[in-house]
Design an enzyme around this catalytic site. Structure first.
Site, PDB file in Angstrom:
ATOM      1  N   TYR A 149      41.961  41.705  49.036  1.00  0.00           N
ATOM      2  CA  TYR A 149      41.674  41.102  50.343  1.00  0.00           C
ATOM      3  C   TYR A 149      42.477  41.616  51.528  1.00  0.00           C
ATOM      4  CZ  TYR A 149      38.606  38.302  47.628  1.00  0.00           C
ATOM      5  OH  TYR A 149      37.593  37.933  46.799  1.00  0.00           O
ATOM      6  N   PHE A 436      40.407  26.602  45.793  1.00  0.00           N
ATOM      7  CA  PHE A 436      39.147  26.201  46.429  1.00  0.00           C
ATOM      8  C   PHE A 436      38.186  27.369  46.396  1.00  0.00           C
ATOM      9  CE2 PHE A 436      41.833  27.588  50.022  1.00  0.00           C
ATOM     10  CZ  PHE A 436      41.006  28.475  50.681  1.00  0.00           C
TER      11      PHE A 436
HETATM   12  C1  LIG Z   1      35.513  41.382  42.983  1.00  0.00           C
HETATM   13  C2  LIG Z   1      34.022  41.545  43.210  1.00  0.00           C
HETATM   14  C3  LIG Z   1      33.512  40.389  44.054  1.00  0.00           C
HETATM   15  C4  LIG Z   1      33.809  42.854  43.964  1.00  0.00           C
HETATM   16  O1  LIG Z   1      32.429  43.001  44.273  1.00  0.00           O
HETATM   17  P1  LIG Z   1      31.809  44.437  44.624  1.00  0.00           P
HETATM   18  O2  LIG Z   1      30.498  44.197  45.275  1.00  0.00           O
HETATM   19  O3  LIG Z   1      31.851  45.284  43.437  1.00  0.00           O
HETATM   20  O4  LIG Z   1      32.850  44.978  45.687  1.00  0.00           O
HETATM   21  P2  LIG Z   1      32.562  46.114  46.794  1.00  0.00           P
HETATM   22  O5  LIG Z   1      31.736  47.199  46.193  1.00  0.00           O
HETATM   23  O6  LIG Z   1      32.022  45.493  48.028  1.00  0.00           O
HETATM   24  O7  LIG Z   1      34.024  46.598  47.056  1.00  0.00           O
HETATM   25  C5  LIG Z   1      34.763  46.147  48.138  1.00  0.00           C
HETATM   26  C6  LIG Z   1      36.111  46.782  48.133  1.00  0.00           C
HETATM   27  O8  LIG Z   1      36.940  46.072  47.211  1.00  0.00           O
HETATM   28  C7  LIG Z   1      37.411  46.947  46.200  1.00  0.00           C
HETATM   29  N1  LIG Z   1      37.353  46.200  44.960  1.00  0.00           N
HETATM   30  C8  LIG Z   1      36.279  45.634  44.445  1.00  0.00           C
HETATM   31  N2  LIG Z   1      36.609  44.983  43.331  1.00  0.00           N
HETATM   32  C9  LIG Z   1      37.913  45.162  43.143  1.00  0.00           C
HETATM   33  C10 LIG Z   1      38.822  44.728  42.170  1.00  0.00           C
HETATM   34  N3  LIG Z   1      38.435  43.982  41.140  1.00  0.00           N
HETATM   35  N4  LIG Z   1      40.108  45.082  42.306  1.00  0.00           N
HETATM   36  C11 LIG Z   1      40.488  45.845  43.338  1.00  0.00           C
HETATM   37  N5  LIG Z   1      39.675  46.279  44.303  1.00  0.00           N
HETATM   38  C12 LIG Z   1      38.393  45.940  44.200  1.00  0.00           C
HETATM   39  C13 LIG Z   1      36.465  48.114  46.214  1.00  0.00           C
HETATM   40  O9  LIG Z   1      37.102  49.269  45.737  1.00  0.00           O
HETATM   41  C14 LIG Z   1      36.097  48.205  47.664  1.00  0.00           C
HETATM   42  O10 LIG Z   1      37.114  48.836  48.398  1.00  0.00           O
HETATM   43  P3  LIG Z   1      36.794  49.877  49.576  1.00  0.00           P
HETATM   44  O11 LIG Z   1      35.642  49.297  50.338  1.00  0.00           O
HETATM   45  O12 LIG Z   1      38.075  49.905  50.345  1.00  0.00           O
HETATM   46  O13 LIG Z   1      36.455  51.145  48.885  1.00  0.00           O
HETATM   47  C15 LIG Z   1      33.246  41.610  41.886  1.00  0.00           C
HETATM   48  O14 LIG Z   1      33.756  42.639  41.105  1.00  0.00           O
HETATM   49  C16 LIG Z   1      33.299  40.327  41.095  1.00  0.00           C
HETATM   50  O15 LIG Z   1      32.419  39.485  41.208  1.00  0.00           O
HETATM   51  N6  LIG Z   1      34.356  40.135  40.253  1.00  0.00           N
HETATM   52  C17 LIG Z   1      34.479  38.904  39.472  1.00  0.00           C
HETATM   53  C18 LIG Z   1      34.716  37.673  40.349  1.00  0.00           C
HETATM   54  C19 LIG Z   1      35.937  37.841  41.231  1.00  0.00           C
HETATM   55  O16 LIG Z   1      36.982  38.258  40.785  1.00  0.00           O
HETATM   56  N7  LIG Z   1      35.784  37.520  42.507  1.00  0.00           N
HETATM   57  C20 LIG Z   1      36.844  37.609  43.436  1.00  0.00           C
HETATM   58  C21 LIG Z   1      37.332  36.243  43.636  1.00  0.00           C
HETATM   59  S1  LIG Z   1      38.832  36.207  44.468  1.00  0.00           S
END
Ligand SMILES: CC(C)(COP(=O)(O)OP(=O)(O)OC[C@H]1O[C@@H](n2cnc3c(N)ncnc32)[C@H](O)[C@@H]1OP(=O)(O)O)[C@@H](O)C(=O)NCCC(=O)NCCS
Length: 436
Positions: A149, A436
């Site tokens: 984030y 939350f």
């Molecule tokens: C985390 C999650 C929401 C990312 O979704 P996504 O659509 O694959 O993410 P994006 O393709 O939009 O990536 C956004 C950015 O975050 C990074 N990112 C995505 N997942 C990441 C992870 N698990 N750890 C670190 N960085 C991550 C990407 O590299 C990308 O970075 P960049 O734009 O600077 O290159 C998804 O993997 C998920 O649902 N995970 C399980 C639930 C979860 O952990 N949610 C987060 C709650 S806090």
């Protein structure tokens, strides 16, 4: 929907970007049962939770009315909801008498079949823009992954502690409040929880108003079966009989030594110092318990000073609440300050929201006013920092000195960090006792 902010239309920019990938960004109508169910199923899949049951879905319909619920839909996928986000406008307690309005972001998930195509980025950027449209100066979230984030300008602002307490090793040395701790049933407690929680969160920086139904979830829901049934509930009533605190907990017996069970504190909320002391004393002196485990506690619990041996309490810490400043005058103007004074902030924010050189002026009434300036006035301390660092400092829980020594904040002149700390630090260490 009760709050019109919840039904603001989906962000047009993100809708267009997702449409270019053949995806739709939809606001889920909380009255549309099949749509809510598909969203909850996608959310559970994303967070590796068990699939929802009819009973758990039914319990959550009301919660969805308290939140803004968005889905990314792929009409070609057998399970078409491939992205989820939930949001609600919250009052976040900050130092000072009044809370700060915040856009509380939850449930960010993307289907494993659709990951790393920028869907989460679209959802987050969309809701930051929506927060600005809603006139809120902050976005906040609790995170399961701490590495995602900061790229959106969020900084860790509140740390929390997990406590392990060896109860046989200590005596209670704290006060003995005159009120009473009594067992109450879950359903009886439901009526008291909103009032107690509200009073408690207002005196605790880092806490926010959770809608009544979100709170009932913290007491356990009937659909959770044994997990709910094994909980016990106690309430503290003050001398006049007014409820001032409660605790939910469960005891895990030790089958090898029945006198040495582990008591897990699920949620302890105290609206007064008396309630805090009485509830902790009740837990620490519990028979058949040798150990207490409590999560999401303050990193600076007064409890440590209420027992005969501080070493009986061990804690591990982690970041918990993350803050993104979207409107510098709005955010700095909403919190209170510990002293009068001036501070210049040079904020680097590639997304633009907080970017610029700002002057914060805190008057005799300890409220602040921030405005953009061209140059730092003579004699005013100054800090250069990025948007995540500004979020980390906002609630006064992170010392400027620490961030300066870490190279995250640069002071204009030696000593400026110390002067900034006098203004910004919160007298009470912030904590957030819930996810939350
Ligand atoms: C985390 C999650 C929401 C990312 O979704 P996504 O659509 O694959 O993410 P994006 O393709 O939009 O990536 C956004 C950015 O975050 C990074 N990112 C995505 N997942 C990441 C992870 N698990 N750890 C670190 N960085 C991550 C990407 O590299 C990308 O970075 P960049 O734009 O600077 O290159 C998804 O993997 C998920 O649902 N995970 C399980 C639930 C979860 O952990 N949610 C987060 C709650 S806090």
């Amino acid at each position: 929907m009760s709050d019109p902010l919840l039904s603001l239309p989906p962000d047009p920019e993100a809708s267009a970007a997702l449409a270019a990938q053949g995806l739709r960004l939809e606001l889920v109508d909380p009255g549309d049962a099949p749509a809510v169910r598909s969203w909850l199923e996608a959310d559970a899949r994303g967070f590796t939770d068990p699939a929802p049951t009819d009973e758990s879905v039914a319990e959550q319909y009301e919660d969805r009315r308290l939140r803004r619920t968005l889905a990314v839909v792929d009409d070609d996928a057998p399970e078409p909801v491939v992205g989820t986000i939930g949001v609600f406008p919250a009052e976040l307690t900050a130092p000072g008498p009044a809370p700060v309005g915040a856009w509380a972001i939850t449930s960010v998930s993307v289907a494993a079949t659709h990951r790393r195509r920028g869907i989460a980025r679209q959802l987050l950027e969309a809701e930051l823009r929506t927060a600005v449209r809603a006139g809120l100066p902050l976005a906040i979230l609790t995170v399961s992954e701490a590495t995602i984030y900061s790229r959106y300008g969020f900084g860790p602002a509140v740390r929390v502690a997990a406590l392990t307490i060896r109860t046989k090793r200590i005596r209670w040395t704290g006060p003995a409040p005159a009120g009473r701790v009594r067992y109450v049933g879950r359903d009886a407690l439901l009526a008291d929880v909103p009032g107690i929680f509200d009073a408690a969160r207002r005196r605790t920086p880092g806490e926010l108003d959770l809608g009544g139904l979100l709170l009932t979830g913290l007491l356990g829901r009937p659909s959770e079966g044994d997990r709910t049934r094994e909980r016990r509930f106690v309430r503290y009533d003050d001398e006049a009989g007014a409820p001032q605190g409660y605790c939910s907990y469960r005891i895990e017996p030790n089958l090898d030594d029945f006198a040495d069970g582990t008591l897990h504190v699920i949620h302890l909320v105290a609206a007064t110092d008396d309630a805090y002391a009485a509830l902790w004393r009740f837990l620490l002196e519990h028979d058949l318990v040798g150990r207490i485990e409590a999560r999401l506690r303050s990193v600076d619990e007064p409890l440590r000073w209420m027992v005969s041996d501080q070493r009986a309490i061990r804690q591990t810490e982690q970041d918990h609440l993350w803050v993104r400043v979207l409107d510098v005058p709005g955010a700095l103007g909403a919190r209170g300050y510990a002293a009068t004074g001036r501070l210049a902030l040079d904020v680097d924010d590639p997304d633009g929201y907080a970017a610029g050189r700002w002057l914060l002026e805190v008057g005799e009434d300890r409220t602040g006013r921030a405005r953009q300036i061209a140059a730092v006035p003579d004699g005013v301390p100054s800090l250069a920092l990025d948007a995540p660092a500004l979020g980390s400092l906002l609630l006064g829980g992170v010392p400027v000195d620490t961030l300066t020594r870490a190279g995250v904040v640069r002071e204009g002149r030696p000593g400026d960090a110390a002067r900034a700390d006098v203004l910004l630090r919160s007298p009470r260490t912030p904590v957030l006792g819930e996810w939350f």
